[in-house]
Each structure stands twice: as structure tokens, then as C-alpha cells.
Scaffold this active site. Structure first.
Site, mmCIF file in Angstrom:
data_model
loop_
_atom_site.group_PDB
_atom_site.id
_atom_site.type_symbol
_atom_site.label_atom_id
_atom_site.label_comp_id
_atom_site.label_asym_id
_atom_site.label_seq_id
_atom_site.Cartn_x
_atom_site.Cartn_y
_atom_site.Cartn_z
ATOM 1 N N THR A 1 0.853 -1.198 0.000
ATOM 2 C CA THR A 1 0.000 0.000 0.000
ATOM 3 C C THR A 1 0.883 1.239 0.000
ATOM 4 O O THR A 1 2.087 1.171 -0.277
ATOM 5 C CB THR A 1 -0.971 -0.020 1.193
ATOM 6 O OG1 THR A 1 -1.947 1.017 1.033
ATOM 7 C CG2 THR A 1 -0.257 0.163 2.520
ATOM 8 N N ASN A 2 0.301 2.398 0.323
ATOM 9 C CA ASN A 2 1.061 3.648 0.399
ATOM 10 C C ASN A 2 0.526 4.492 1.549
ATOM 11 O O ASN A 2 -0.360 4.055 2.286
ATOM 12 C CB ASN A 2 0.979 4.402 -0.937
ATOM 13 C CG ASN A 2 -0.455 4.643 -1.372
ATOM 14 O OD1 ASN A 2 -1.212 5.336 -0.699
ATOM 15 N ND2 ASN A 2 -0.835 4.051 -2.513
ATOM 16 N N PHE A 3 1.036 5.711 1.678
ATOM 17 C CA PHE A 3 0.728 6.540 2.844
ATOM 18 C C PHE A 3 -0.503 7.431 2.679
ATOM 19 O O PHE A 3 -0.773 8.268 3.545
ATOM 20 C CB PHE A 3 1.928 7.429 3.196
ATOM 21 C CG PHE A 3 3.135 6.674 3.670
ATOM 22 C CD1 PHE A 3 3.129 6.017 4.886
ATOM 23 C CD2 PHE A 3 4.273 6.609 2.887
ATOM 24 C CE1 PHE A 3 4.238 5.322 5.328
ATOM 25 C CE2 PHE A 3 5.391 5.916 3.313
ATOM 26 C CZ PHE A 3 5.377 5.262 4.540
#
Length: 400
Positions: A208-210
Site C-alpha cells: 500500500t502507500n501513505f
């Protein structure tokens, strides 16, 4: 001339009762007639004479001693184009869910055939209690519109969810329900993607990412307040859905693509604010990969490319104004211009990320990169930025 709408405002007994005065005044400012019905407990927090002074109409709080009207709950219910209960205590929520009619307000609610809306307010523990949440769900299932409580510092000294939603937010939703909302985006359909996507490696791990989703949700809230019919296609976020906005929840990029593909044809404006994973594990393991037993599989996870959502949909756009985002660590403007052309977009919102910038923050600095040039917008809070972005989108539509 269209007949003036009437809102029956129910006020129940909690400290937030004073905010009902502001709700009343905002409704009146929008041209709505307001009648007030109170529980006996509510009169201990705000006197009926306050509401009578604002409405110039008699405020009712009891079956008895209310003048020459022998059946006030029926007549109040008949008058209403919409019944708003704000604030609505946990106790009144329970009564409404169970169909209890032991006071004038709950009796009027039971007799009311017009739309009913409730804006709860309670201590965080009372609001989050399973019984209260079950009552809220029961009301939703019955067609009652629930305006979720906000989080923050509460009058009792606790902190958490339970604070009455902002009066303007409540009134905006009432006006939408009544069909009298005014705004420069009235009648427009807006689709917004928001948040991250998650791509599973196995049942417990994922890529995933932030992204927090705050930008997408701020845009959705601003567009709804300006009268638009808004749908968010949202990855997993911890942000509350704006009032009056449809939320389609997804997890993976493929799910986001499929949901966006369904919503896009009906949209006038499509804003792709989600941080979609470019790649995904080619194969999701059916069981948790063990470090000892599956070391090689964990060291070399084979990746596959995800669909390019904005490019795929924008290639077939008809009436849609398409807006993309470019989160870059370097060469921000140049990369945004490349993306504008490659994605067949009408506008790219560019920002620099990394080192604490953008992702998860409450504010941002952006560049509006369009076919006619680039505009810089200095750092400001995301709700303010949202309206600047929407202003630019409307400007582009007016020129096309």
C-alpha cells in the site's frame, strides 16, 4: 411561487441543545419556516422562550397545557416537510428505534410521514456503545437519515466521537433533502476517487502507500456543500464520510477501477485523487507465507501491473471534466505536464511528497497544471484547497 418549506426541529435534552438555535437561524436564512418541539429535558438547557423569540411561533414540549390543540403531535407531524431532531440524545435514539412514543417529540416522530433526520450527540462511550450503534443502524434501515456525530473534545471532559455535527453541515444536508440547496454546482454529478489501494500478498500482508484520503474527502465535502451530487470511490481510510455523499468502498486497484468504471459515465466531473498502487503481487498466496518455510517467495514477490484508471476512463470521456493528481518527489511541474497529456486529463493537481509533505497532513501546497498554463497555490488547509480546485474546474468547464 413555490410554497415555503417547513422543518419541524426537535430538540432533546443535552448540552448541545444551544446549537439548535444556530441551526434554526441558518434554516431561516435559507428561507425555511421552522417549528420547534422540545422534550421536557431540553427545556432545562434552553428555554422555550428563546426559540419562540426566534421563530415567533409557539414552542411545544408537552401533550398538555399547550393551548387549544387537543392533538399537537399529529398536527405538528402534518405540518412538516421534514422532521429534524438535533441534537438527538442516545435515549431518544433508542426510543425512535423501538417506536416508543412517551413524549410529544417521539409521538410526533412516530406520526410523521415526511422524511426524518437525526443528528446525534452524546458522551463518546454512550455514542459508541453497541446498543446505540444498533439503534442508529435500525433507524438507517428504516429510511431515517443519520448525520454522524463528530470527534473532538466533549462537554463532559472526555474526548472522542459524540459531538454534534457542525450546524452548517446539518443545515446543508437538510436543504439537500428538501431540494432547496443553492450552489454553483447544483445539479452536477461528481465522482471522486480517494485514499490508497491495498494489494494483498497473502491473507495478512499487503502492498500500500501513505495516502490518508483527506484530500479526496475534502473535495467531496466541498462539492456537496456547493450543491453537487457526489460519489466517492474510496480505498481504506480513517476519515468520516461527508454528509450527503455516497461512498463506494473498495480495497484493491482492480476493485477501484471497476467501481469507477460504473460511476464514470454518469459523472459531469471526475476527480481521480486516489493514490492507486501501480503494481500488485501477481499471485496472492492462499495462506500466510512463513519466513522459514517460504523465505524465497517472500524475497522475490512477482509483480503485475494494475490498470491505469484515469487513462482508461478518460480515453472515452464525453461530457466529463477529468482531473488527476500528480504526487511527485522531484520535477513536479514537468511530470504533471507529461501526465496531463498522457492521461487525456483537463487538469492535474500537482504536489511534492516525501519528507513529511502532503500524505496524511491537514494542509498542502499545490500547482494547478492545465492546458492553458500553471497556477501555484501556496500552503493552506485541505478544505480551503478543495474549494480552490473546484473553482478552477468550474472555470475550465465554462471555457469548454
Amino acid at each position: 411561487m413555490e410554497q415555503q418549506k417547513t422543518v419541524l426541529l426537535g430538540v432533546t435534552g443535552c448540552i448541545a441543545a444551544y446549537k439548535a438555535c444556530e441551526i434554526l437561524r441558518l434554516l431561516q436564512k435559507a428561507g425555511v419556516r421552522v417549528r420547534v418541539v422540545m422534550t421536557e429535558a431540553a427545556t432545562k438547557f434552553v428555554g422555550p422562550s428563546t426559540f419562540e423569540g426566534l421563530t415567533h411561533e409557539r414552542v411545544l414540549s408537552s401533550f398538555f397545557g399547550e393551548g387549544d390543540d387537543p392533538i399537537p403531535h399529529i398536527n405538528l407531524a402534518h405540518e412538516a416537510d421534514l422532521f429534524l431532531i438535533a441534537p438527538c440524545t442516545a435515549n431518544t435514539l433508542a426510543k425512535l428505534a423501538m417506536g416508543v412514543a412517551d413524549n410529544l417529540l417521539t409521538s410526533a416522530a412516530l406520526a410523521c410521514t415526511a422524511p426524518v433526520m437525526v443528528a446525534p450527540a452524546a458522551n463518546v462511550n454512550m455514542y459508541c456503545h453497541p446498543a446505540t450503534q444498533a439503534n442508529i443502524q435500525t433507524l438507517r434501515d428504516r429510511g431515517v437519515k443519520v448525520i454522524e456525530a463528530d470527534s473532538g473534545y466533549l462537554a463532559c471532559g472526555d474526548e472522542g466521537k459524540g459531538r454534534l455535527a457542525e450546524p452548517q453541515e446539518i443545515v446543508d444536508e437538510v436543504l439537500r433533502q428538501l431540494g432547496v440547496a443553492k450552489g454553483d454546482m447544483q445539479g452536477m454529478k461528481v465522482m471522486i476517487t480517494a485514499g490508497p489501494t491495498i494489494e494483498p500478498i497473502d491473507p495478512v500482508r499487503y502492498i500500500t502507500n501513505f495516502s490518508s484520503g483527506k484530500t479526496g474527502y475534502s473535495l467531496a465535502n466541498a462539492a456537496a456543500r456547493r450543491g453537487a451530487d457526489v460519489t466517492i470511490v474510496s480505498g481504506p481510510v480513517a476519515v468520516d464520510a461527508p454528509v450527503g455523499v455516497k461512498v463506494v468502498r473498495v480495497q484493491t486497484a482492480q476493485q477501484m477501477f471497476e467501481a469507477s468504471e460504473r460511476e464514470f459515465p454518469n459523472a459531469d466531473i471526475a476527480i481521480f485523487a486516489a493514490a492507486v498502487a501501480d503494481m500488485r503481487p501477481a499471485d496472492c498466496a492462499p495462506n500466510k507465507l512463513k519466513k522459514r518455510l517460504d523465505a524465497e517467495a517472500l524475497k522475490a514477490i512477482k509483480l503485475a501491473e494494475n490498470p491505469d484508471i484515469i487513462a482508461s476512463l478518460a480515453s472515452g470521456k464525453t461530457k466529463q471534466t477529468v482531473v488527476g493528481f500528480a504526487a511527485e518527489t522531484q520535477d513536479v511541474i514537468e511530470n504533471a505536464r507529461i501526465k496531463l497529456e498522457a492521461k487525456n486529463a483537463d487538469l492535474i493537481i500537482a504536489n511534492q511528497v516525501g519528507n513529511g509533505r502532503a500524505f496524511g497532513t491537514d494542509g498542502n501546497e499545490i500547482w494547478l497544471v492545465g492546458k492553458e498554463g500553471t497556477e501555484h497555490v501556496p500552503f493552506m488547509m485541505k478544505p480551503e484547497l478543495a474549494n480552490i480546485v473546484l473553482d478552477k474546474i468550474l472555470q475550465i468547464r465554462a471555457c469548454n
